[in-house]
Design an enzyme around this catalytic site. Structure first.
Site, mmCIF file in Angstrom:
data_model
loop_
_atom_site.group_PDB
_atom_site.id
_atom_site.type_symbol
_atom_site.label_atom_id
_atom_site.label_comp_id
_atom_site.label_asym_id
_atom_site.label_seq_id
_atom_site.Cartn_x
_atom_site.Cartn_y
_atom_site.Cartn_z
ATOM 1 N N CYS A 83 0.822 -1.230 0.000
ATOM 2 C CA CYS A 83 0.000 0.000 0.000
ATOM 3 C C CYS A 83 0.851 1.274 0.000
ATOM 4 C CB CYS A 83 -0.898 0.044 1.226
ATOM 5 S SG CYS A 83 -1.872 -1.431 1.484
HETATM 6 O O1 KQY Z 1 -4.199 0.991 0.731
HETATM 7 C C1 KQY Z 1 -4.368 1.029 1.920
HETATM 8 N N1 KQY Z 1 -4.433 -0.077 2.578
HETATM 9 C C2 KQY Z 1 -4.494 2.330 2.566
HETATM 10 C C3 KQY Z 1 -5.236 2.353 3.804
HETATM 11 C C4 KQY Z 1 -5.404 3.755 4.288
HETATM 12 C C5 KQY Z 1 -5.768 3.843 5.672
HETATM 13 C C6 KQY Z 1 -5.872 5.236 6.162
HETATM 14 N N2 KQY Z 1 -5.826 5.230 7.581
#
Ligand code: KQY
Length: 368
Positions: free
Chosen positions: A357
Site C-alpha cells: 500500500c
Molecule cells: O491501501 C491502503 N491499505 C491504505 C489504507 C489507508 C488507511 C488510512 N488510515
C-alpha cells in the site's frame, strides 16, 4: 506533459504485472500523526528499511512535505530522489498513477479519482484533495502523459494485473457505495477493461476482515506469475476471515484467466494470532476531528499478501507471528529468482495498510 482524454486500450496501452521489470518505485514520507503512531517516527523507520532495499535494484522517488524534507534527506540513502509534494498521507499505491505500457515500451499514467477510500460515505479522512492531485504531479515529474480518469474513483490497491490481460479485484471494494455508486457492475467492469487494456476481470467477492479500504484485493490475493496467485487463508472456521477467504477460493477455483488458463492457487496463511491494537499504541496516535482513529483491541487487517515485488527482491510483511516463517517459505517458492526480504511491518499496519500500500511501481520504459 499532456492530459489525455482517450483510453489506454484504444491507444494500445495496458497495465504490466508487478513482477515485470521496473524503472523504479514511488513512496511518500509518512507524516500524519493521526495515521502514524509516535509522531510518525516508528513508521519512518520501517519506510527507511524498505527504501534501502528497493533502491538497491531500482530508482526510488520519495515524495515529502516541505517540513519533513530535511529529516527524510537525513534518513534516506543518497541514491533516493526526494521530491517536495503536498499530500494528505502516504499511500502511494492508491494516490500515485497506475502506469500502462504499449508494445514500443512507452508508458503513460492513469490519474484516477481519489476520495480517501469512500468519500463522505465511509472515507477515512477529509479533505483528500491534495492526494487527488498527486497522480498528475507524478506524471509531470516523470515526463509522462496522464489519462484523465478523475471521474472514476479507484485506488491502485484495489487492482492487480497479470500483465497478460487479466485483472483481479474485489466486489466489496469496487461496488462499494462510497466510490462509483452511479455505475452498475457491468459499467465498472468495462471501465476497468478500457483503462487497463485488459480482457478479463476476476471479481473476488471479499478481502481481509476489518480492512478499512472496503477490502482491497492487494491484501487478500496477488498474482505471483501469469495464471498463479497467492490467497490469504486460515483453516480456522471460527475466524471471521475463514468465510471471506473461502468465498474467494470458490471463485478462483471456478475461474479461468484472459488466456483461458485455470488459476493455480497457493494458500498463504494469515497470522495465527490476530494482530490487534494495544492501549499504548492507541495512546500514541493523535485524534482526528476530535475522535480516536484506533481503539484498543481493534483487529488490524494483517496479511502477508501485502508484499511488494522489486527487480531483485520481495519485501514481505512480518508480524512477530508463528506464520511469519511459513509465509516467507511459500513466497520463496513463488519467486525463486528474487531475494525474500522480511520486514517488521506492525508500525505500517497501524496506519491501515502495509508494504504494498505504500509503494507504487513505475514499469521499465523506453520513452525518456
Ligand atoms: O491501501 C491502503 N491499505 C491504505 C489504507 C489507508 C488507511 C488510512 N488510515
Amino acid at each position: 506533459m499532456r492530459i489525455l482524454k482517450s483510453s489506454p486500450k484504444a491507444d494500445g496501452f495496458s497495465m504490466p504485472a508487478e513482477f515485470e521489470p521496473h524503472y523504479g518505485t514511488i513512496m511518500i514520507w509518512p507524516e500524519r500523526t493521526d495515521s502514524w503512531q509516535a509522531g510518525g517516527y516508528a513508521a519512518r523507520r520501517a519506510f527507511v528499511k524498505i527504501a534501502k532495499i528497493i533502491s538497491r535494484s531500482e530508482n526510488l522517488t520519495v515524495l515529502v512535505s516541505n517540513g519533513q524534507y530535511e529529516n527524510a534527506r537525513a534518513f534516506l540513502p543518497p541514491e533516493v530522489r526526494l521530491c517536495e509534494c503536498t499530500t494528505d498521507d502516504s499511500w502511494a499505491r492508491d494516490t500515485a498513477p497506475t502506469f500502462v505500457k504499449n508494445d514500443a515500451g512507452e508508458i503513460r499514467g492513469i490519474d484516477w479519482g481519489f476520495n480517501a477510500w469512500g468519500g463522505l460515505e465511509d472515507g477515512l479522512y477529509f479533505p483528500w484533495d491534495n492526494d487527488n492531485h498527486v497522480a498528475r504531479k507524478i506524471c509531470d515529474l516523470y515526463f509522462k502523459d496522464a489519462y484523465n480518469c478523475r471521474d472514476f474513483i479507484l485506488e491502485g490497491g484495489s487492482i492487480h494485473s497479470d500483465g497478460e490481460g487479466t485483472i483481479l479485484t474485489t466486489e466489496s471494494c469496487l461496488l462499494s457505495k462510497g466510490r462509483n455508486p452511479h455505475m452498475t457492475k457491468a459499467e465498472i467492469e468495462s471501465m476497468l477493461l478500457e483503462c487497463l487494456g485488459a480482457e478479463k476481470i476476476i471479481w473476488l467477492p471479499r478481502g481481509i476482515y476489518n480492512d478499512e479500504t472496503n477490502e482491497h484485493v492487494d491484501n487478500v490475493c496477488a498474482f505471483t506469475a501469469p495464471g498463479e496467485v497467492v490467497l490469504a487463508w486460515t483453516d480456522n472456521k471460527n475466524d471471521p476471515q475463514y468465510e471471506l477467504s473461502k468465498a474467494c477460493l470458490d471463485t478462483l477455483e471456478n475461474a479461468t484467466d484472459a488466456r483461458g488458463r485455470k488459476i493455480k492457487v497457493r494458500l498463504l496463511p494469515i497470522p495465527e494470532v490476530p494482530v490487534c491494537m494495544t492501549e499504548e499504541e492507541c495512546s500514541e496516535l493523535d485524534l482526528w476531528d476530535g475522535e480516536p482513529t484506533r481503539t484498543p483491541g481493534e483487529r488490524l487487517a494483517a496479511s502477508y499478501v501485502n508484499f511488494y515485488i522489486t527487480n531483485d527482491s520481495v519485501l514481505v510483511p512480518q508480524f512477530g507471528d508463528k506464520m511469519d516463517r511459513t509465509a516467507i517459505e511459500i513466497l520463496a517458492e513463488c519467486f525463486p529468482t528474487r531475494k525474500i526480504e522480511p520486514i517488521a511491518a506492525r508500525d505500517i499496519l497501524i496506519g491501515g495498510g502495509n508494504i504494498h500500500c505504500i509503494t507504487q511501481q513505475v514499469p521499465k520504459f523506453s520513452n525518456l
